[in-house]
Write a protein that holds these residues in place. Sequence first.
Motif, mmCIF file in Angstrom:
data_model
loop_
_atom_site.group_PDB
_atom_site.id
_atom_site.type_symbol
_atom_site.label_atom_id
_atom_site.label_comp_id
_atom_site.label_asym_id
_atom_site.label_seq_id
_atom_site.Cartn_x
_atom_site.Cartn_y
_atom_site.Cartn_z
ATOM 1 N N ASN A 42 -3.761 -2.353 -4.782
ATOM 2 C CA ASN A 42 -4.408 -1.603 -5.863
ATOM 3 C C ASN A 42 -5.790 -1.103 -5.446
ATOM 4 O O ASN A 42 -6.184 0.022 -5.766
ATOM 5 N N GLY A 72 2.262 1.792 -3.477
ATOM 6 C CA GLY A 72 1.246 2.300 -4.399
ATOM 7 C C GLY A 72 0.908 3.759 -4.167
ATOM 8 O O GLY A 72 0.769 4.536 -5.113
ATOM 9 N N CYS A 107 0.838 -1.206 0.000
ATOM 10 C CA CYS A 107 0.000 0.000 0.000
ATOM 11 C C CYS A 107 0.870 1.253 0.000
ATOM 12 O O CYS A 107 0.582 2.227 -0.714
ATOM 13 N N VAL A 127 -5.300 1.803 -2.909
ATOM 14 C CA VAL A 127 -4.896 3.062 -3.563
ATOM 15 C C VAL A 127 -6.088 3.698 -4.277
ATOM 16 O O VAL A 127 -6.303 4.913 -4.190
ATOM 17 N N TYR A 128 -6.884 2.894 -4.958
ATOM 18 C CA TYR A 128 -8.076 3.452 -5.611
ATOM 19 C C TYR A 128 -9.014 4.081 -4.585
ATOM 20 O O TYR A 128 -9.526 5.182 -4.793
ATOM 21 N N ASP A 132 0.194 -6.808 -4.056
ATOM 22 C CA ASP A 132 -0.047 -5.670 -4.953
ATOM 23 C C ASP A 132 -1.496 -5.618 -5.412
ATOM 24 O O ASP A 132 -2.059 -4.527 -5.580
ATOM 25 N N GLU A 133 -2.115 -6.774 -5.610
ATOM 26 C CA GLU A 133 -3.519 -6.794 -6.024
ATOM 27 C C GLU A 133 -4.410 -6.206 -4.931
ATOM 28 O O GLU A 133 -5.383 -5.501 -5.230
#
Length: 264
Positions: free
Chosen positions: A235, A26, A23, A238-239, A231-232
């Motif tokens: 993501n 990102g 996190c 972060v969104y 990372d998934e």
Amino acid sequence: MNIDLTGKTAVVTGSTEGIGFACAVGLAEAGASVVLNGRKADTLKKALAALQDRAPAATLTSVVADLATADGCAALVEAVPATDILVNNVGIYGPKPFFEIPDAEWERFFQTNVMSGVRLSRAYMKRMMEHGWGRVIFLSSESGINIPDDMLHYGFTKTAVLGLSRGLAKLARGTGVTVNAVLPGPTMSEGVEAMLADTAKAEGKSIEDVGTAFVKAKRPTSIIQRMATVDEVANMVVYACSTQASATTGAALRVDGGVVESII
């Protein structure tokens, strides 16, 4: 979609490795100034260097604090009095038979997984609301919905986090501050890799293959039929922290690979 968090400060708790570190990466790559947190100075120093390598243009700081305690949360807030984004990621987990979990263990899980987020949200959210913008994310888990019988104390805390995030979203109604929970499913973090390492060695298999076998055996409803990557999960976080996610609040955002048997 171009997520730009330039000019925003993000505090990510428990961010020396795993989902928390992902996190932090990102958010830093999206332009945020990121505050890393961990309990050990040497581990935090390594994480800070690794993050600087991943995002060389980012402004980065770190705070050593044990957020399982009120004093630790106070130390973080003293070092970083205000933030635009708070990612309540710090947490502990581990299987243990219910009849062998003492009161102290229940308390340790509750203080770490729930009260850290309570204390930091209480410290940071009021200013966010006054300034008309802010993002608060809680890392829950699919285990907060599908309570695992081999670690009830963990599942209980992740259910509590869902209630907390929804209530705080309502508290912040109309202020420009959003509060959401992200629910990972089985995720290949460093901690999970360590947990699977002995099995992989004994069976002569890769960590990834053992992880996939675990998902199929223990989470058979998984639709992706594998573990997610950190990372998934990051993501989604972060969104949810972006300006584009301004109409998403009070939500349980699933990154569980379809484990939870629900269409909503």
